[in-house]
Design a protein around this motif. Sequence first.
Motif, PDB file in Angstrom:
ATOM      1  N   SER A  77       0.755  -1.133  -0.027  1.00  0.00           N
ATOM      2  CA  SER A  77       0.035   0.046  -0.176  1.00  0.00           C
ATOM      3  C   SER A  77       0.767   1.279  -0.081  1.00  0.00           C
ATOM      4  O   SER A  77       2.101   1.270   0.172  1.00  0.00           O
ATOM      5  CB  SER A  77      -0.730   0.058   1.284  1.00  0.00           C
ATOM      6  N   ALA A  78       0.283   2.557  -0.253  1.00  0.00           N
ATOM      7  CA  ALA A  78       1.193   3.770  -0.206  1.00  0.00           C
ATOM      8  C   ALA A  78       1.842   4.032   1.053  1.00  0.00           C
ATOM      9  O   ALA A  78       2.575   4.475   1.130  1.00  0.00           O
ATOM     10  CB  ALA A  78       0.078   4.678  -0.599  1.00  0.00           C
ATOM     11  N   ASP A  79       1.045   3.602   2.048  1.00  0.00           N
ATOM     12  CA  ASP A  79       1.359   3.976   3.440  1.00  0.00           C
ATOM     13  C   ASP A  79       2.755   3.094   3.762  1.00  0.00           C
ATOM     14  O   ASP A  79       3.757   3.457   4.523  1.00  0.00           O
ATOM     15  CB  ASP A  79       0.439   3.723   4.609  1.00  0.00           C
ATOM     16  N   GLU A  80       2.638   1.679   3.240  1.00  0.00           N
ATOM     17  CA  GLU A  80       3.643   0.709   3.650  1.00  0.00           C
ATOM     18  C   GLU A  80       4.928   1.250   2.897  1.00  0.00           C
ATOM     19  O   GLU A  80       6.077   1.369   3.317  1.00  0.00           O
ATOM     20  CB  GLU A  80       3.233  -0.648   3.087  1.00  0.00           C
ATOM     21  N   ARG A  81       4.571   1.564   1.525  1.00  0.00           N
ATOM     22  CA  ARG A  81       5.925   2.168   0.926  1.00  0.00           C
ATOM     23  C   ARG A  81       6.430   3.182   1.636  1.00  0.00           C
ATOM     24  O   ARG A  81       7.653   3.421   1.556  1.00  0.00           O
ATOM     25  CB  ARG A  81       5.412   2.366  -0.826  1.00  0.00           C
ATOM     26  N   THR A  82       5.620   4.353   1.910  1.00  0.00           N
ATOM     27  CA  THR A  82       6.059   5.518   2.563  1.00  0.00           C
ATOM     28  C   THR A  82       7.079   5.360   3.884  1.00  0.00           C
ATOM     29  O   THR A  82       7.883   5.703   4.028  1.00  0.00           O
ATOM     30  CB  THR A  82       4.968   6.613   2.819  1.00  0.00           C
ATOM     31  N   ALA A  83       6.361   4.289   4.616  1.00  0.00           N
ATOM     32  CA  ALA A  83       6.837   4.031   5.928  1.00  0.00           C
ATOM     33  C   ALA A  83       8.404   3.454   5.876  1.00  0.00           C
ATOM     34  O   ALA A  83       9.342   3.408   6.460  1.00  0.00           O
ATOM     35  CB  ALA A  83       6.022   2.739   6.667  1.00  0.00           C
ATOM     36  N   LEU A  84       8.537   2.499   4.603  1.00  0.00           N
ATOM     37  CA  LEU A  84       9.723   1.895   4.242  1.00  0.00           C
ATOM     38  C   LEU A  84      10.655   3.029   3.759  1.00  0.00           C
ATOM     39  O   LEU A  84      11.854   2.928   4.347  1.00  0.00           O
ATOM     40  CB  LEU A  84       9.502   1.042   2.975  1.00  0.00           C
ATOM     41  N   VAL A  85      10.382   3.988   2.980  1.00  0.00           N
ATOM     42  CA  VAL A  85      11.246   4.954   2.749  1.00  0.00           C
ATOM     43  C   VAL A  85      11.443   5.845   3.906  1.00  0.00           C
ATOM     44  O   VAL A  85      12.866   6.130   4.145  1.00  0.00           O
ATOM     45  CB  VAL A  85      10.320   6.007   1.444  1.00  0.00           C
ATOM     46  N   THR A  86      10.764   6.089   4.625  1.00  0.00           N
ATOM     47  CA  THR A  86      11.116   6.632   5.959  1.00  0.00           C
ATOM     48  C   THR A  86      12.211   6.051   6.808  1.00  0.00           C
ATOM     49  O   THR A  86      13.085   6.564   7.070  1.00  0.00           O
ATOM     50  CB  THR A  86       9.768   7.045   6.824  1.00  0.00           C
ATOM     51  N   LEU A  87      11.948   4.894   7.066  1.00  0.00           N
ATOM     52  CA  LEU A  87      13.004   3.906   7.882  1.00  0.00           C
ATOM     53  C   LEU A  87      14.365   4.008   7.089  1.00  0.00           C
ATOM     54  O   LEU A  87      15.516   4.107   7.748  1.00  0.00           O
ATOM     55  CB  LEU A  87      12.435   2.624   8.204  1.00  0.00           C
TER      56      LEU A  87
END
Length: 509
Positions: A77-87
Motif C-alpha cells: 500500500s502507499a502507507d507501507e511504501r512511505t513507511a519503508l522509505v522513511t525508515l
Amino acid sequence: FGTADMQKRFFDWLEIYDQVENTSYRQTGPPRELMKLAPLLRRFFLRVTDEETSHGVTLIIDFPEKIIPAAEESGASADERTALVTLLKWAASPEMRREDVGVILITESAAELHADLLQNPHGAQVRLDLPDADERLRFIESGAATENAPLAQWSEIAAPDLATRTAGLNLLRIQHLLAEAIRNGSRVTVEHVSGSKKRLIEEYCQGLVRFKDPKPGVSLDLVATHEAAKKKLREIAWLFKNGKTDVVERGILVPGRVGVGKSFLIDCFASECGLPVMEIGEFRSKWVGDTERQQMRILMTVRALGPVIVVVDEADAVFGSREGDSDSGVSGRVFAAFAAHIGDSSLRGREVWVAMTSRPDLLAIDMKRQGRFGLSLPLFAAQNGDDVQALFSVIARVKKIALHEDVLAYVHDELGDRALTGSDVESILMRAKERAVLALRDDDVQLEDLKEAVNSFMDPLDPNLLALQEIAAVLSCSDKRYLPPEYREADRASLVEEFARLKRMAGRR
C-alpha cells in the motif's frame, strides 16, 4: 520511554510544538499514523540530542511487520511504501547517526519484514536465541519465577537438573511452568516438567511438531529384523552415552517401502540414546509470511533443545526443493533455511536429524550430500523365514499375544518366502486374535486362527509401487553393508534401468 524524566521532557516539548504548529497533540496524544508521527519524532530526537546532557536517544518499534511487511512492490500500500522509505532514510541519515539516534525494530521473524530494509547496509540484524542452560539456571536460582521461595520448598528437582530439563523453553514459559505448580499447591516433579514442557513446546510451535521424551525400557531390542541398521544405530547410541558426540552423524536418511517400521525403529533408537524426539510435520501455510515464521520457531526450538533427535517423516515433501516458482519463492527460502541449519557443523552432536521417506529419489540432492544426510540406512521387508518368524515373535510379544510352537513353525516354514513387513504382520496377528476372542478364547490364539487370518489377508498396495520404493531405497544406500545379500553385488546400472521402468509405469497411472 526509558525513564519517567524522558516522558516528561517529551510532553513538555510537545506542548511547545503544539503552540508553534497549531496542533493539540499534548492533550489528545501523538498521532497514531507513522506518516504523521515520523516527522514529529525526528524533530524531537534532534532537539534532545542538542542538549548538553544528552547521551543519544533510541526509538523502539514493536511489531514492525505491521508497518513494513514483506511484500512485493506492486502489492504494498502507499502507507507501507512511505513507511519503508522513511525508515531507510533514517538509517542513512548522517544527522541521526551524528547525534546518536538509534531505531530498534523488534520482531519474531525477520522474514516478515521488507527485504529492502533487511539488506540495507546501514542496518544490522541481531538474533536472540532461546536461553541456554546457564541462563536458565541463573533465572531459576534468582527466584524471580517463584517469588523468592526456597527451591526445596517447591521442587523435588535440583536447580541444575531443572535447568537441563527445561531446554527449549524461553524464560517466560519456564516461569509459567513453575508458577502453575506452585499456585496449585503441588511440587515440581519430573513428571510435571515433562508433561508441561511437551505442552508448552507444542503450543509455541502451534501444534506443528510432536515432542516426546525417551521411554524407559524401550530399546532397539524391541525391533525385529533390520539387523544392519540396528547395529549402526547402536554404535551411534554408544557415542552419545559415552560423550563422543564430535563424530556423530549430522543426519541419517532412513528410506524404505511403506510399512517396514521406520517410525518405530527411530523411536526405539531415541530411547536407547536417552534423548528426546521432536517430530516435524507439514508446517506450510497459505498465509503470507506464516510458513517462514513457523519454520523459524521450529529451528530455534530445535537449536535450544539439543541434544535432541529431530524426526522428519515424508521428508521429501517437508523439505521441498529450491524450485518453487508458483509460491513467490517460499519453497526456495524454506529449503535454503533447512539446508543451512542441517549443514551447520557446529551443531554436530547436539542434533541428529532423521529423514524418513519411501521415495528418497524425490529428496533434493543437496540434502543427500555428506554433512547433511550422508548416512543412509535403508529398511526392507522380511527376507527369509527367520525374519518372518522374528517379526511374528516380537510383534506378538508387544501386543501380548502368546504364540505356540506349532504357530511359530508354520510361520517359519509356510510364510518365509513372503516379503512381509511389520504392519502386515501386525494386521495378521490382530485378525487372528479377533477370531480367537470371538470364539471366547481371549488368550489362546491357535494355529487355525492364524491360518484363517493369513489366507484372508490381501495386501492392497500396488506391487509395482512397492518395488519402485524398494529399489529407490537400494539406490540411496551409502554403504553396501546395510543392504540385503541379494542387492549387495547387484549391477547398479540394471537397478537404475529397472527403477526408471517402474517410474514410467507409475507415471502413466
